[in-house]
Design a protein around this motif. Structure first.
Motif, PDB file in Angstrom:
ATOM      1  N   SER A  36     -16.789  31.873  80.185  1.00  9.06           N
ATOM      2  CA  SER A  36     -16.683  31.148  78.918  1.00  9.06           C
ATOM      3  C   SER A  36     -17.223  31.980  77.765  1.00  9.06           C
ATOM      4  O   SER A  36     -16.644  31.984  76.679  1.00  9.06           O
ATOM      5  N   LEU A  39     -14.639  34.518  76.955  1.00  9.56           N
ATOM      6  CA  LEU A  39     -13.513  33.858  76.311  1.00  9.56           C
ATOM      7  C   LEU A  39     -13.832  33.556  74.840  1.00  9.56           C
ATOM      8  O   LEU A  39     -13.012  33.809  73.951  1.00  9.56           O
ATOM      9  N   GLY A 112      -5.810  23.317  77.002  1.00 13.18           N
ATOM     10  CA  GLY A 112      -4.800  23.692  77.977  1.00 13.18           C
ATOM     11  C   GLY A 112      -4.355  25.142  77.976  1.00 13.18           C
ATOM     12  O   GLY A 112      -3.641  25.558  78.876  1.00 13.18           O
ATOM     13  N   PHE A 113      -4.736  25.926  76.989  1.00 15.85           N
ATOM     14  CA  PHE A 113      -4.326  27.326  76.961  1.00 15.85           C
ATOM     15  C   PHE A 113      -5.082  28.107  78.030  1.00 15.85           C
ATOM     16  O   PHE A 113      -6.224  27.785  78.350  1.00 15.85           O
ATOM     17  N   THR A 114      -4.444  29.139  78.583  1.00 14.19           N
ATOM     18  CA  THR A 114      -5.022  29.857  79.722  1.00 14.19           C
ATOM     19  C   THR A 114      -5.697  31.166  79.365  1.00 14.19           C
ATOM     20  O   THR A 114      -6.236  31.826  80.247  1.00 14.19           O
ATOM     21  N   SER A 115      -5.669  31.548  78.096  1.00 13.37           N
ATOM     22  CA  SER A 115      -6.319  32.798  77.699  1.00 13.37           C
ATOM     23  C   SER A 115      -6.685  32.735  76.225  1.00 13.37           C
ATOM     24  O   SER A 115      -6.182  31.879  75.476  1.00 13.37           O
ATOM     25  N   ALA A 118      -3.584  33.325  74.143  1.00 12.83           N
ATOM     26  CA  ALA A 118      -2.700  32.160  74.090  1.00 12.83           C
ATOM     27  C   ALA A 118      -3.204  31.127  73.088  1.00 12.83           C
ATOM     28  O   ALA A 118      -2.421  30.567  72.315  1.00 12.83           O
ATOM     29  N   TYR A 147     -14.676  23.061  80.067  1.00 15.77           N
ATOM     30  CA  TYR A 147     -13.659  22.678  81.032  1.00 15.77           C
ATOM     31  C   TYR A 147     -13.849  21.240  81.485  1.00 15.77           C
ATOM     32  O   TYR A 147     -14.957  20.842  81.846  1.00 15.77           O
ATOM     33  N   GLY A 151     -10.285  20.876  85.328  1.00 13.20           N
ATOM     34  CA  GLY A 151     -10.104  22.301  85.060  1.00 13.20           C
ATOM     35  C   GLY A 151      -9.441  22.625  83.733  1.00 13.20           C
ATOM     36  O   GLY A 151      -9.310  23.797  83.378  1.00 13.20           O
ATOM     37  N   THR A 152      -9.022  21.620  82.978  1.00  9.39           N
ATOM     38  CA  THR A 152      -8.377  21.867  81.690  1.00  9.39           C
ATOM     39  C   THR A 152      -9.393  22.392  80.685  1.00  9.39           C
ATOM     40  O   THR A 152     -10.424  21.759  80.460  1.00  9.39           O
ATOM     41  N   PRO A 153      -9.108  23.532  80.047  1.00  4.96           N
ATOM     42  CA  PRO A 153     -10.029  24.047  79.033  1.00  4.96           C
ATOM     43  C   PRO A 153      -9.790  23.392  77.673  1.00  4.96           C
ATOM     44  O   PRO A 153      -8.650  23.129  77.289  1.00  4.96           O
TER      45      PRO A 153
END
Length: 161
Positions: A36, A39, A112-115, A118, A147, A151-153
């Motif tokens: 995190s 990120l 919901g974005f993975t990076s 994104a 999260y 698991g949704t960010p």
């Protein structure tokens, strides 16, 4: 006597397994925190790249704005909601001031974005979020990532001037 020895050996045999579970959990939690943090850093870097490409100065990461953003991301993840309204119907202004930053400017949220790329690309594709990122009056930023149980960010980006 044999029964007593067997019980002790069984108890001793359980100790390493218990420690492994604790160590594995601690390592997993530390990896999530480290992930995190990376990120959040990547989002700030990509935000500054967008700002530079559009003639704005870089924003500096503010610990107070980061606290505010992280708290709001955690709230969104806990409640599985995407909103600018937070706990107790708070606004980004009240949250950033409560976190110790007295010049709040704007807020971006997403989920919901993975990076990092994104989520920043998603914000740049949205006129309102893009305007926040490219507002050259902004001098500071804070980024939050949390999260949900599934698991949704959830992401929050706070800007200040």
């Amino acid at each position: 006597m044999r029964s007593s020895i067997t019980k002790r050996l069984a108890l001793i045999a359980m100790i390493p397994a218990t420690l492994l579970v604790v160590i594995a959990f601690a390592s997993s939690a530390q990896a999530a925190v480290t992930g995190s943090a990376q990120l959040r850093s990547d989002i700030a870097t990509l935000t500054n790249q967008q700002r530079a490409a559009h003639g704005c100065k870089a924003v500096v990461v503010s610990p107070a704005l980061t606290r505010s953003a992280q708290g709001h991301s955690a709230y969104q993840a806990r409640t599985n909601t995407l909103s600018h309204a937070g706990a107790g119907n708070s606004t980004f202004v009240t949250r950033t001031i409560a976190a110790g930053y007295n010049r709040p400017l704007s807020e971006n949220v997403a989920f919901g974005f993975t990076s990092a790329a994104a989520v920043v690309n998603g914000w740049m594709a949205s006129p309102g979020h893009r305007a926040n990122i490219l507002n050259c009056k902004a001098i500071t930023v804070g980024v939050g990532v949390a999260y949900a149980a599934n698991g949704t960010p959830y992401f929050t980006q706070e800007f200040g001037y």
